[in-house]
Design an enzyme around this catalytic site. Sequence first.
Site, short mmCIF file in Angstrom:
data_model
loop_
_atom_site.label_atom_id
_atom_site.label_comp_id
_atom_site.label_asym_id
_atom_site.label_seq_id
_atom_site.Cartn_x
_atom_site.Cartn_y
_atom_site.Cartn_z
N GLU A 5 -35.16 9.74 -27.89
CA GLU A 5 -35.72 8.56 -27.22
C GLU A 5 -37.01 8.05 -27.86
O GLU A 5 -37.35 6.89 -27.67
CB GLU A 5 -35.94 8.82 -25.74
CG GLU A 5 -37.12 9.69 -25.44
CD GLU A 5 -37.74 9.43 -24.07
OE1 GLU A 5 -37.37 8.45 -23.42
OE2 GLU A 5 -38.59 10.22 -23.67
N ASN A 6 -37.72 8.90 -28.58
CA ASN A 6 -38.98 8.43 -29.17
C ASN A 6 -39.00 8.53 -30.70
O ASN A 6 -40.05 8.77 -31.31
CB ASN A 6 -40.16 9.20 -28.57
CG ASN A 6 -40.40 8.79 -27.14
OD1 ASN A 6 -40.25 7.62 -26.79
ND2 ASN A 6 -40.76 9.74 -26.30
N ASN A 33 -36.34 7.84 -20.50
CA ASN A 33 -37.00 6.71 -19.84
C ASN A 33 -37.48 5.63 -20.81
O ASN A 33 -37.73 4.51 -20.41
CB ASN A 33 -38.17 7.21 -18.99
CG ASN A 33 -39.13 8.07 -19.78
OD1 ASN A 33 -38.71 9.02 -20.45
ND2 ASN A 33 -40.40 7.76 -19.75
N HIS A 34 -37.61 5.95 -22.09
CA HIS A 34 -38.04 4.94 -23.07
C HIS A 34 -36.86 4.26 -23.77
O HIS A 34 -37.02 3.65 -24.81
CB HIS A 34 -38.97 5.56 -24.12
CG HIS A 34 -40.28 5.98 -23.55
ND1 HIS A 34 -41.14 5.10 -22.95
CD2 HIS A 34 -40.88 7.20 -23.49
CE1 HIS A 34 -42.22 5.75 -22.52
NE2 HIS A 34 -42.08 7.03 -22.83
N HIS A 117 -33.43 14.71 -18.51
CA HIS A 117 -34.69 14.14 -19.00
C HIS A 117 -35.58 13.89 -17.79
O HIS A 117 -35.44 12.90 -17.08
CB HIS A 117 -34.37 12.83 -19.74
CG HIS A 117 -35.48 12.35 -20.58
ND1 HIS A 117 -35.72 12.83 -21.84
CD2 HIS A 117 -36.44 11.43 -20.35
CE1 HIS A 117 -36.76 12.23 -22.35
NE2 HIS A 117 -37.23 11.38 -21.47
N HIS A 142 -38.25 15.62 -22.11
CA HIS A 142 -39.20 14.60 -21.65
C HIS A 142 -40.66 15.06 -21.64
O HIS A 142 -41.54 14.28 -21.98
CB HIS A 142 -38.85 14.03 -20.27
CG HIS A 142 -39.89 13.08 -19.73
ND1 HIS A 142 -40.07 11.82 -20.27
CD2 HIS A 142 -40.81 13.21 -18.74
CE1 HIS A 142 -41.05 11.21 -19.60
NE2 HIS A 142 -41.52 12.03 -18.68
N HIS A 144 -42.16 17.21 -23.52
CA HIS A 144 -42.61 17.50 -24.89
C HIS A 144 -43.22 18.90 -25.03
O HIS A 144 -43.64 19.27 -26.12
CB HIS A 144 -43.64 16.47 -25.40
CG HIS A 144 -43.17 15.06 -25.43
ND1 HIS A 144 -43.62 14.14 -26.35
CD2 HIS A 144 -42.30 14.39 -24.66
CE1 HIS A 144 -43.04 12.98 -26.14
NE2 HIS A 144 -42.24 13.10 -25.11
FE LIG Z 1 -39.18 10.61 -21.87
#
Ligand SMILES: [Fe+2]
Length: 224
Positions: A5-6, A33-34, A117, A142, A144
Amino acid sequence: MVNAENTADGAGLTPRLADRLLAAGADVLTLGNHVWRRREIGPYLETSDRVVRPANLATSSPGRGLTVAQAEDGTDVAVLNLQGLLFMSTPISPFEVVDELVEEARAAAKVVLVDFHAEATSEKVALATWLDGRVTAVIGTHTHIQTNDARILPGGTAAVSDAGMTGPHDSVIGVRSELAIARMRTRLPVRFEPAEGDVRLEGVLVRCSDAGQADAIELVRIAA
Ligand SMILES: [Fe+2]
């Protein structure tokens, strides 16, 4: 399975980077969520069977949350992506949809992996426990921060609250520390930038039977 996601400079995923991760050997990419930080990922998700987004987003969202891919040895592996409700802006509770999705996944494959997540460890432990014996693994993402609770639950489901972060660990969860701290100290808007130092690969390795029952889960942590 890679939570991607990132990947795009610390926020979201682009089609080009998705293709690169898949070409590099990832079988399935999950999101979080991203997911909508890069608009161009929407049309890509409509057609991809290798990149999934959380299943419990708005029902009109492009893409899907469940897919089945083949492992290197040909084994069918179902991958389900869900997003937590606690401390997150999530339109549908994961618990509202998970049973039906797990049933669908199990009808398609014996090995079922769930990327949950979510922010709260309580919610991650609760979902893993609720799914114990019905899926191969519930892997949290999520936060990290890799957690120290990798375990095999009594019913044969591998679980960990968070698989950790592949990225710069000399940071505040990937963001240049001084920027993250400035935002927290001043409460003023500060533009985040990805950090660069101490890049590590983090994740988990799960071993399972042909029937999809996990018998080992190991935390992975490799410094670049
Ligand atoms: Fe996230």
